[in-house]
Design a protein around this motif. Structure first.
Motif, PDB file in Angstrom:
ATOM      1  N   LEU A  22      30.516 -16.555  75.910  1.00 31.74           N
ATOM      2  CA  LEU A  22      29.179 -16.049  76.205  1.00 31.74           C
ATOM      3  C   LEU A  22      28.571 -16.756  77.413  1.00 31.74           C
ATOM      4  CD1 LEU A  22      27.847 -15.802  72.546  1.00 31.74           C
ATOM      5  CD2 LEU A  22      28.409 -13.885  74.056  1.00 31.74           C
ATOM      6  N   ILE A  23      28.792 -18.063  77.507  1.00 29.72           N
ATOM      7  CA  ILE A  23      28.279 -18.818  78.657  1.00 29.72           C
ATOM      8  C   ILE A  23      28.948 -18.344  79.936  1.00 29.72           C
ATOM      9  CG2 ILE A  23      28.220 -21.113  79.725  1.00 29.72           C
ATOM     10  CD1 ILE A  23      27.973 -22.218  76.820  1.00 29.72           C
ATOM     11  N   ASP A  24      30.271 -18.207  79.895  1.00 31.54           N
ATOM     12  CA  ASP A  24      30.998 -17.730  81.073  1.00 31.54           C
ATOM     13  C   ASP A  24      30.592 -16.309  81.439  1.00 31.54           C
ATOM     14  OD1 ASP A  24      32.297 -20.147  81.116  1.00 31.54           O
ATOM     15  OD2 ASP A  24      34.165 -19.397  80.212  1.00 31.54           O
ATOM     16  N   GLY A  25      30.126 -15.540  80.449  1.00 31.41           N
ATOM     17  CA  GLY A  25      29.668 -14.180  80.702  1.00 31.41           C
ATOM     18  C   GLY A  25      28.271 -14.105  81.287  1.00 31.41           C
ATOM     19  N   VAL A  64      24.443 -13.778  67.409  1.00 35.50           N
ATOM     20  CA  VAL A  64      25.841 -13.920  66.988  1.00 35.50           C
ATOM     21  C   VAL A  64      25.898 -15.049  65.973  1.00 35.50           C
ATOM     22  CG1 VAL A  64      28.192 -14.523  67.695  1.00 35.50           C
ATOM     23  CG2 VAL A  64      26.747 -13.121  69.191  1.00 35.50           C
ATOM     24  N   THR A  65      26.498 -14.798  64.818  1.00 33.43           N
ATOM     25  CA  THR A  65      26.667 -15.856  63.821  1.00 33.43           C
ATOM     26  C   THR A  65      28.139 -16.224  63.718  1.00 33.43           C
ATOM     27  OG1 THR A  65      26.729 -14.182  62.065  1.00 33.43           O
ATOM     28  CG2 THR A  65      24.628 -15.271  62.478  1.00 33.43           C
ATOM     29  N   SER A  66      28.402 -17.529  63.755  1.00 38.01           N
ATOM     30  CA  SER A  66      29.761 -18.047  63.636  1.00 38.01           C
ATOM     31  C   SER A  66      29.708 -19.305  62.793  1.00 38.01           C
ATOM     32  CB  SER A  66      30.345 -18.359  65.020  1.00 38.01           C
ATOM     33  OG  SER A  66      31.666 -18.838  64.912  1.00 38.01           O
ATOM     34  N   THR A  67      29.330 -19.132  61.538  1.00 37.00           N
ATOM     35  CA  THR A  67      29.085 -20.263  60.651  1.00 37.00           C
ATOM     36  C   THR A  67      30.309 -20.585  59.803  1.00 37.00           C
ATOM     37  OG1 THR A  67      28.257 -18.832  58.891  1.00 37.00           O
ATOM     38  CG2 THR A  67      26.659 -19.611  60.498  1.00 37.00           C
ATOM     39  N   SER A  68      30.250 -21.711  59.134  1.00 35.70           N
ATOM     40  CA  SER A  68      31.274 -22.030  58.136  1.00 35.70           C
ATOM     41  C   SER A  68      30.882 -21.382  56.814  1.00 35.70           C
ATOM     42  CB  SER A  68      31.389 -23.541  57.959  1.00 35.70           C
ATOM     43  OG  SER A  68      30.165 -24.080  57.499  1.00 35.70           O
ATOM     44  N   ALA A 153      32.548 -10.463  75.997  1.00 39.10           N
ATOM     45  CA  ALA A 153      32.477 -11.813  76.558  1.00 39.10           C
ATOM     46  C   ALA A 153      33.149 -12.815  75.630  1.00 39.10           C
ATOM     47  CB  ALA A 153      31.015 -12.201  76.806  1.00 39.10           C
ATOM     48  N   MET A 154      33.048 -12.585  74.324  1.00 43.13           N
ATOM     49  CA  MET A 154      33.679 -13.485  73.357  1.00 43.13           C
ATOM     50  C   MET A 154      35.171 -13.203  73.213  1.00 43.13           C
ATOM     51  SD  MET A 154      30.796 -13.895  70.357  1.00 43.13           S
ATOM     52  CE  MET A 154      30.623 -12.127  69.991  1.00 43.13           C
ATOM     53  N   CYS A 155      35.541 -11.929  73.115  1.00 46.92           N
ATOM     54  CA  CYS A 155      36.943 -11.513  72.985  1.00 46.92           C
ATOM     55  C   CYS A 155      37.119 -10.190  73.723  1.00 46.92           C
ATOM     56  CB  CYS A 155      37.334 -11.327  71.521  1.00 46.92           C
ATOM     57  SG  CYS A 155      37.528 -12.832  70.581  1.00 46.92           S
TER      58      CYS A 155
END
Length: 292
Positions: A22-25, A64-68, A153-155
């Motif tokens: 996302l940052i690179d995007g 965007v959620t990417s939690t454990s 951007a993520m995948c």
């Protein structure tokens, strides 16, 4: 043109790699991670950090959620969770959480008039970083198209697989195949060893004819030790959790899972013996040495 403000709630193993995309995007990131892990903090650099998930939701255009696993309810349903926000943006949910939990949250979003995209990631953190992971996206198609640039951007490799929670279901099908394939390959090598064959020679002889052996073992037979897999790999315990989720959902829909159940029992024994943090595809070296 105003840059899209993307909320990112991390804490899971894929968080750093997804946030880097996302940052690179070029997206403006508004972030929250309850643990403020050093790796995620360093990847997200100049992101604006919020005090809680609710604040992220109220400040972002999409989240965007990417939690454990242990953080899922807290992130969504706690007093300072996303669903408590006065303004509720669409959410792109990337974690491998049980379908039963995602169904509840998806219903909550619908009742609030917002959208919940189930964006199941098929791949490890290293695969996400290398841009070789896949995302299976399900939910409202218009919302998917609106935020496709965020997902890419993520995948870069995306597949829209329909409504409801089809993304997670497709990921579980792939995991079912991988679990059975890995278990069968390990047992086959034990069979070879007890038959008096050289496991290394067997792998070399049959790998060209059997893609499962080539993909799982490659050149690792002589050199790859079992041990802690870390965040870059699947682990025995993670595989066991996926197998349990597959069996639970299969029971609900009446699908056969005899082979998966047998594999789950195998991984349960490995976990109980202290192999929970090991990489399943590296275990065979140790297992054929101990024959346990």
């Amino acid at each position: 043109m105003t840059t899209l403000a993307v909320g990112f709630i991390g804490g899971g193993p894929l968080g750093p790699a997804l946030s880097r995309g996302l940052i690179d995007g070029g997206f403006d990131l508004i972030a929250f991670d309850g643990d403020r892990s050093a790796k995620l903090t360093s990847e997200m650099g100049d992101a604006h950090w919020c005090a809680c998930a609710r604040d992220v939701a109220e400040s972002a255009d999409v989240v965007v959620t990417s939690t454990s696993g242990s953080d899922f309810r807290e992130v969504f349903q706690a007093a300072d969770g996303i669903l408590r926000a006065k303004r509720l943006p669409p959410v792109i949910e990337t974690t491998a959480m049980p379908l039963s939990m995602k169904q509840v949250v998806r219903k909550d979003f619908a009742e609030r008039g917002s959208q919940f995209l189930d964006a199941a990631v098929d791949g490890t953190p290293s695969m996400v970083a290398a841009r070789t992971a896949m995302i299976y996206v399900s939910g409202d198609r218009d919302t998917y198209l609106q935020y496709q640039s965020v997902l890419k951007a993520m995948c870069p490799q995306l597949n829209y697989v329909g409504t409801a929670l089809n993304g997670s279901k497709v990921r579980l099908v792939g995991q079912l195949l991988a679990t059975i394939q890995t278990t069968a390959a390990i047992e086959a090598m034990l069979y070879a060893k007890r038959s008096g064959l050289s496991v290394e020679d067997v792998i070399a002889l049959i790998s060209n004819r059997h893609s499962a052996v080539r993909g799982l073992f490659g050149d690792r037979a002589a050199s790859a030790p079992a041990g802690s897999a870390g965040p870059e790999s699947a682990t025995v315990d993670a595989t066991l959790r996926d197998a349990d989720e597959i069996i639970s959902y299969a029971t609900e829909i009446g699908a056969p899972v005899e082979l998966t159940s047998a594999a789950a029992e195998y991984y349960q024994r490995l976990s109980a013996a202290g192999w929970g943090g090991a990489d399943p595809t590296a275990l065979f070296t140790e297992l054929i040495g101990t024959e346990e």
